[in-house]
Design a protein around this motif. Structure first.
Motif, PDB file in Angstrom:
ATOM      1  N   ASP A 189       4.483  -8.025 -14.764  1.00 35.03           N
ATOM      2  CA  ASP A 189       5.374  -6.918 -14.438  1.00 35.03           C
ATOM      3  C   ASP A 189       5.717  -7.019 -12.959  1.00 35.03           C
ATOM      4  O   ASP A 189       5.051  -7.730 -12.198  1.00 35.03           O
ATOM      5  N   LYS A 190       6.745  -6.292 -12.523  1.00 28.27           N
ATOM      6  CA  LYS A 190       7.155  -6.399 -11.115  1.00 28.27           C
ATOM      7  C   LYS A 190       6.083  -5.860 -10.173  1.00 28.27           C
ATOM      8  O   LYS A 190       5.916  -6.353  -9.060  1.00 28.27           O
ATOM      9  N   ARG A 191       5.321  -4.857 -10.612  1.00 31.37           N
ATOM     10  CA  ARG A 191       4.268  -4.243  -9.796  1.00 31.37           C
ATOM     11  C   ARG A 191       2.983  -4.240 -10.608  1.00 31.37           C
ATOM     12  O   ARG A 191       2.953  -3.705 -11.720  1.00 31.37           O
ATOM     13  N   ILE A 192       1.921  -4.833 -10.065  1.00 36.77           N
ATOM     14  CA  ILE A 192       0.649  -4.921 -10.772  1.00 36.77           C
ATOM     15  C   ILE A 192      -0.499  -4.541  -9.843  1.00 36.77           C
ATOM     16  O   ILE A 192      -0.351  -4.532  -8.614  1.00 36.77           O
ATOM     17  N   ASP A 193      -1.640  -4.240 -10.416  1.00 38.40           N
ATOM     18  CA  ASP A 193      -2.830  -3.910  -9.628  1.00 38.40           C
ATOM     19  C   ASP A 193      -3.220  -5.102  -8.764  1.00 38.40           C
ATOM     20  O   ASP A 193      -3.023  -6.262  -9.139  1.00 38.40           O
ATOM     21  N   ASN A 194      -3.802  -4.827  -7.600  1.00 36.41           N
ATOM     22  CA  ASN A 194      -4.218  -5.925  -6.716  1.00 36.41           C
ATOM     23  C   ASN A 194      -5.580  -6.456  -7.170  1.00 36.41           C
ATOM     24  O   ASN A 194      -6.583  -6.395  -6.463  1.00 36.41           O
ATOM     25  N   ASP A 195      -5.591  -7.038  -8.330  1.00 36.24           N
ATOM     26  CA  ASP A 195      -6.799  -7.578  -8.960  1.00 36.24           C
ATOM     27  C   ASP A 195      -6.560  -9.066  -9.207  1.00 36.24           C
ATOM     28  O   ASP A 195      -5.866  -9.443 -10.142  1.00 36.24           O
ATOM     29  N   LEU A 196      -7.128  -9.913  -8.347  1.00 36.70           N
ATOM     30  CA  LEU A 196      -6.857 -11.340  -8.453  1.00 36.70           C
ATOM     31  C   LEU A 196      -7.523 -11.963  -9.673  1.00 36.70           C
ATOM     32  O   LEU A 196      -7.069 -12.996 -10.164  1.00 36.70           O
ATOM     33  N   VAL A 253       0.852  -1.188   0.000  1.00 39.61           N
ATOM     34  CA  VAL A 253       0.000   0.000   0.000  1.00 39.61           C
ATOM     35  C   VAL A 253       0.888   1.238   0.000  1.00 39.61           C
ATOM     36  O   VAL A 253       1.840   1.332   0.785  1.00 39.61           O
ATOM     37  N   GLU A 254       0.602   2.165  -0.907  1.00 42.63           N
ATOM     38  CA  GLU A 254       1.240   3.478  -0.923  1.00 42.63           C
ATOM     39  C   GLU A 254       0.151   4.522  -1.035  1.00 42.63           C
ATOM     40  O   GLU A 254      -0.469   4.670  -2.087  1.00 42.63           O
ATOM     41  N   GLY A 255      -0.104   5.236   0.053  1.00 48.31           N
ATOM     42  CA  GLY A 255      -1.208   6.184   0.047  1.00 48.31           C
ATOM     43  C   GLY A 255      -2.521   5.454  -0.162  1.00 48.31           C
ATOM     44  O   GLY A 255      -2.870   4.550   0.595  1.00 48.31           O
ATOM     45  N   ASP A 256      -3.253   5.828  -1.218  1.00 45.20           N
ATOM     46  CA  ASP A 256      -4.514   5.138  -1.521  1.00 45.20           C
ATOM     47  C   ASP A 256      -4.342   4.108  -2.631  1.00 45.20           C
ATOM     48  O   ASP A 256      -5.324   3.590  -3.166  1.00 45.20           O
ATOM     49  N   GLN A 257      -3.104   3.774  -2.972  1.00 46.12           N
ATOM     50  CA  GLN A 257      -2.830   2.801  -4.024  1.00 46.12           C
ATOM     51  C   GLN A 257      -2.506   1.440  -3.406  1.00 46.12           C
ATOM     52  O   GLN A 257      -1.624   1.317  -2.559  1.00 46.12           O
ATOM     53  N   HIS A 258      -3.244   0.418  -3.845  1.00 44.48           N
ATOM     54  CA  HIS A 258      -3.005  -0.955  -3.415  1.00 44.48           C
ATOM     55  C   HIS A 258      -2.501  -1.746  -4.624  1.00 44.48           C
ATOM     56  O   HIS A 258      -3.080  -1.677  -5.705  1.00 44.48           O
ATOM     57  N   TYR A 259      -1.413  -2.500  -4.445  1.00 41.99           N
ATOM     58  CA  TYR A 259      -0.858  -3.246  -5.574  1.00 41.99           C
ATOM     59  C   TYR A 259      -0.164  -4.512  -5.075  1.00 41.99           C
ATOM     60  O   TYR A 259       0.033  -4.713  -3.867  1.00 41.99           O
ATOM     61  N   PHE A 260       0.203  -5.390  -6.030  1.00 39.65           N
ATOM     62  CA  PHE A 260       0.975  -6.589  -5.742  1.00 39.65           C
ATOM     63  C   PHE A 260       2.410  -6.404  -6.225  1.00 39.65           C
ATOM     64  O   PHE A 260       2.633  -5.922  -7.336  1.00 39.65           O
ATOM     65  N   LEU A 261       3.368  -6.830  -5.411  1.00 37.65           N
ATOM     66  CA  LEU A 261       4.726  -7.051  -5.883  1.00 37.65           C
ATOM     67  C   LEU A 261       4.834  -8.510  -6.306  1.00 37.65           C
ATOM     68  O   LEU A 261       4.405  -9.405  -5.571  1.00 37.65           O
ATOM     69  N   THR A 262       5.414  -8.760  -7.461  1.00 37.78           N
ATOM     70  CA  THR A 262       5.443 -10.116  -8.007  1.00 37.78           C
ATOM     71  C   THR A 262       6.806 -10.787  -7.914  1.00 37.78           C
ATOM     72  O   THR A 262       6.913 -11.984  -8.157  1.00 37.78           O
ATOM     73  N   ASN A 263       7.838 -10.006  -7.574  1.00 39.02           N
ATOM     74  CA  ASN A 263       9.179 -10.563  -7.407  1.00 39.02           C
ATOM     75  C   ASN A 263       9.907  -9.810  -6.303  1.00 39.02           C
ATOM     76  O   ASN A 263       9.656  -8.621  -6.076  1.00 39.02           O
TER      77      ASN A 263
END
Length: 215
Positions: free
Chosen positions: A181-188, A156-166
């Motif tokens: 990509d290394k950083r993607i939206d937290n959309d399963l 989480v960064e501010g109001d941004q939620h994301y996945f780290l993949t590596n």
């Protein structure tokens, strides 16, 4: 062979919220703690207060290809509570074995099946972010992330939620080369589609659904 995927993160980091773009009848949800979802709606195939027995039973459902275990670390925690008065180390071996057997059982599922473990994270003594367990006694028997080829870390960064993949060395995130990509939206839902495309998996019951919120 079925695929087990770990999605780990701190409480409130967006693990359960990442389910928001699945259709109500698209996944089987095993809700270990029986907690409400953090968005409107519900899933038709939901098992509340799930344990190992009910999870294995739910995984036999041939009408759905995607399953979610939320929050999977409670499988170990609740088992620990039930054996709290027992002495000795055998109970930790058994807890590790039960979790291991669940992941191994998923590998024996048909090739179109993916099971997501939504799992709390913790910070180890050396400062790395890892999957939460019951402490060193259990860690001596089982490295949880080692059972998975794909481990996504909720951030989480501010109001941004994301996945780290590596991993950048400070965590245990990992995924096959070129899958994300290394950083993607937290959309399963998006993750599920990417995994199926990458491995050219059979798509029997998966349905497309438009994206909703991005948080």
């Amino acid at each position: 062979m079925g695929i087990a995927v770990m999605v780990m993160g701190a409480s409130g980091s967006g693990k359960s919220a990442s389910l928001r773009n699945f259709a109500p009848d698209e996944i089987g949800l095993m809700n270990v703690a029986g907690k409400p979802l953090p968005f409107r709606g519900k899933f038709v195939r939901t098992v509340n207060n799930a344990d190992y027995r009910t999870i294995f039973s739910a995984l036999k459902d041939d009408s759905v290809d995607t399953f979610v275990i939320d929050d999977s670390q409670y499988l170990m925690a609740f088992e620990s509570f039930s054996h709290a008065k027992e002495q000795g180390y055998a109970k930790f071996t058994n807890m590790a074995l039960n979790f291991y057997n669940l992941v191994e059982g998923i590998r024996k599922l048909p090739p179109e099946k993916i099971v997501y473990f939504l799992h709390h994270s913790e910070v180890s003594d050396d400062g790395r972010i890892k999957a939460k367990t019951l402490g060193k006694m259990l860690d001596n028997h089982l490295t949880v992330e080692g059972l998975f080829s794909i481990v996504l870390l909720c951030q989480v960064e501010g109001d941004q939620h994301y996945f780290l993949t590596n991993s950048d060395g400070s965590n245990s995130a990992k995924s096959p080369m070129g899958m994300f990509d290394k950083r993607i939206d937290n959309d399963l839902k998006m993750v599920d589609t990417a995994i199926r495309n990458y491995y050219e998996m059979p798509i029997k019951n998966t349905k497309e659904k438009g994206k909703g919120d991005t948080k």
